[in-house]
Design an enzyme around this catalytic site. Sequence first.
Site, PDB file in Angstrom:
ATOM      1  N   ARG A 101       0.844  -1.193   0.000  1.00  0.00           N
ATOM      2  CA  ARG A 101       0.000   0.000   0.000  1.00  0.00           C
ATOM      3  C   ARG A 101       0.881   1.246   0.000  1.00  0.00           C
ATOM      4  O   ARG A 101       1.960   1.247   0.611  1.00  0.00           O
ATOM      5  CB  ARG A 101      -0.840  -0.039   1.273  1.00  0.00           C
ATOM      6  CG  ARG A 101      -1.780   1.119   1.492  1.00  0.00           C
ATOM      7  CD  ARG A 101      -2.964   1.041   0.620  1.00  0.00           C
ATOM      8  NE  ARG A 101      -4.057   1.878   1.068  1.00  0.00           N
ATOM      9  CZ  ARG A 101      -5.087   2.190   0.287  1.00  0.00           C
ATOM     10  NH1 ARG A 101      -5.150   1.756  -0.962  1.00  0.00           N
ATOM     11  NH2 ARG A 101      -6.060   2.931   0.754  1.00  0.00           N
ATOM     12  N   THR A 383      -8.969   1.183  -9.249  1.00  0.00           N
ATOM     13  CA  THR A 383      -8.573  -0.100  -8.686  1.00  0.00           C
ATOM     14  C   THR A 383      -8.819  -1.248  -9.666  1.00  0.00           C
ATOM     15  O   THR A 383      -9.698  -1.154 -10.508  1.00  0.00           O
ATOM     16  CB  THR A 383      -9.403  -0.341  -7.406  1.00  0.00           C
ATOM     17  OG1 THR A 383      -9.224   0.792  -6.596  1.00  0.00           O
ATOM     18  CG2 THR A 383      -9.030  -1.595  -6.701  1.00  0.00           C
ATOM     19  N   THR A 401      -4.343  -0.550  -6.968  1.00  0.00           N
ATOM     20  CA  THR A 401      -5.117   0.661  -7.227  1.00  0.00           C
ATOM     21  C   THR A 401      -4.280   1.921  -7.379  1.00  0.00           C
ATOM     22  O   THR A 401      -3.165   1.999  -6.862  1.00  0.00           O
ATOM     23  CB  THR A 401      -6.123   0.883  -6.063  1.00  0.00           C
ATOM     24  OG1 THR A 401      -6.980   1.976  -6.386  1.00  0.00           O
ATOM     25  CG2 THR A 401      -5.444   1.180  -4.753  1.00  0.00           C
ATOM     26  N   ASN A 403      -6.405   4.491  -6.746  1.00  0.00           N
ATOM     27  CA  ASN A 403      -7.554   5.051  -6.051  1.00  0.00           C
ATOM     28  C   ASN A 403      -8.598   5.504  -7.057  1.00  0.00           C
ATOM     29  O   ASN A 403      -9.343   4.695  -7.562  1.00  0.00           O
ATOM     30  CB  ASN A 403      -7.180   6.170  -5.094  1.00  0.00           C
ATOM     31  CG  ASN A 403      -8.325   6.454  -4.128  1.00  0.00           C
ATOM     32  OD1 ASN A 403      -9.175   5.596  -3.910  1.00  0.00           O
ATOM     33  ND2 ASN A 403      -8.363   7.636  -3.552  1.00  0.00           N
TER      34      ASN A 403
HETATM   35  O1  DON Z   1      -8.021   1.267  -1.240  1.00  0.00           O
HETATM   36  C1  DON Z   1      -9.189   1.577  -1.415  1.00  0.00           C
HETATM   37  O2  DON Z   1     -10.087   1.163  -0.728  1.00  0.00           O
HETATM   38  C2  DON Z   1      -9.532   2.488  -2.577  1.00  0.00           C
HETATM   39  N1  DON Z   1      -8.396   3.295  -2.895  1.00  0.00           N
HETATM   40  C3  DON Z   1     -10.006   1.665  -3.727  1.00  0.00           C
HETATM   41  C4  DON Z   1     -10.431   2.510  -4.896  1.00  0.00           C
HETATM   42  C5  DON Z   1     -11.229   1.785  -5.892  1.00  0.00           C
HETATM   43  O3  DON Z   1     -11.581   0.646  -5.737  1.00  0.00           O
HETATM   44  C6  DON Z   1     -11.632   2.571  -7.079  1.00  0.00           C
HETATM   45  N2  DON Z   1     -12.151   1.713  -8.102  1.00  0.00           N
HETATM   46  N3  DON Z   1     -13.220   1.601  -8.503  1.00  0.00           N
END
Ligand code: DON
Length: 574
Positions: A101, A383, A401, A403
């Site tokens: 992450r 993501t 991702t 984000n």
């Molecule tokens: O880590 C997370 O929960 C978010 N950054 C995920 C973002 C995401 O899934 C966007 N896609 N649709």
Amino acid sequence: MKRPLLLSLFILTAFVTSCKNEKPREKHYGLIADKGMVVSAREEASRIGVEIMKKGGNAFDALIATDMALNVTYPFAGSIGGGGFMVYRKADGEIGALDYREKAPLAASRDMYLDENGAPIDSLSRQGGLAVGVPGSIAGMYAIHDKLGSLPMEEILQPVIELAQKGFVITDNQLGRFQRLAETFEKVNGKRILFSEGFLKNDSLTAKKSGDTLKNPKLAETFRRLAANGKAEFYEGETGQKLVAFMQSKGGILTLEDLKAYEAVWRKPIVSNYKGLKVIGMPPPSSGGVCLAQILKMIEPYDLAAYGHNTEKSIQVITEAERRAYADRSFYLGDPDFNDIPIDKLTSASYASERMENFSFEHATPSVEIEHGAIPGYESMETTHYSIIDQYGNAIAVTTTLNGAYGSKLYADELGFFLNNEMDDFSVKPGSPNMFGLIGAEANAVEPGKRMLSSMTPTIVEKDGKLWMSVGTPGGSTIITSVLQTLLNVSAYDMTMQEAVDAPRFHHQWLPDNVIFEPQSFDAKLLESLTAKGYSTVQEKSVILGKVDGILVMPSGKLEGGADHRGDDTAVGF
Ligand code: DON
């Protein structure tokens, strides 16, 4: 790109009718393969992963090739400028989880996204230089390779370099996205970039169409340098130095010190049991594993199979469990290196039953009446997902991702990739919602070097001690509930992997106090009845809940892929 015929044939009404007549219903399967399979957001990426396995590589080699190929073909989320999580189960039963992450840069501070009156300035954490967290993906790929890979990195990266050089085919979905965002790309970057050229309304001479090929030679060069110089290329070499210079020219605070300090971390997966299944999930800084385990424990005493798929009773039980788990998420969860998180208590059966004590089928529990549960002794202070199973029996689930779509929209044109806007996953002001409407508390406040809380839920499931499923999805806050429903669709509602992925989904996350339903898939009478019980139901035309990809090990030992028709996702096997 055309959807496989099998998917087009999937008609849910036929399923409902056959249930009513109590005839055994005809099942619809996704791709079936004997040995190994990759299901990802793009056919080229799935194919490259499978080719690596055919050369004798294992699931971890295939993971790296697929992930890097998604950078080429799926810049929407493709990960080199972002981060992610991997959950694995080796053929011998060993399980593990890797956290790569993003982190807050060392110069980040708690109030960096607030104005002088203490109000959040949303644009700062969502677009441009300050939105960018220290990217973790390359550290993740090398950590995986060092511990679990089998082929040399140069061999794994070679097809990816060729793909970036030769280009990928623009799909209808991608064309629409590039066209919608081309102006924003130019505004944020202050100039034309590879993904705005030919996509702006007035670019009639150079206009790109779906089916055209887009090459990314700069990304090919970045991969070539990585293949030659290894992880250090990204974190201190030419690539790292160019990245830092780029970020600083865009008002960012990322330094070479941040890059050098970045390490991926091996963590202990969250393991829970649900009606005989062993569910292996991602621990914090993802909330995915903990929330999924909590929801499963809360719904375990209820007979969902008897209630039926997407019936009022099933929707109520699942929604109420989600409400309680997301309230806990908001309070307790954050980076485990900065917080003491009561994981054992949160995921225990006794706590789950306490949390569901005030649940009733008569009416909704308003979210204002639900706070996080009391845990004695606790001191508060776009993501993409892919699943791979190889010919040796190793399985991985990876969600990765930037984000938002194309992250911060900042495109490092010298290097060929977009940078994340992961900083918005922090609670920029405890109590204020982020872009997914999620509310966080102290545990997820911005601090230098801290990882922001995630909802990503790469998950592997065992049945009777054997590998059974690998599953996950993008979708921000809706990730956890989409993974949950897919798992239940197979285990409680007897669907195939493909049917489970395709079935209509709903979502609830405590706040806002709404239940969101995918359009044209839920009966109006059902929604009226839920509304009468106090559920605020929302159905919008364009809502998509997740793009789930998964692989199921069938009783015969063959693999069934579930690739979500909501995107360009494709299963490839051998
Ligand atoms: O880590 C997370 O929960 C978010 N950054 C995920 C973002 C995401 O899934 C966007 N896609 N649709």
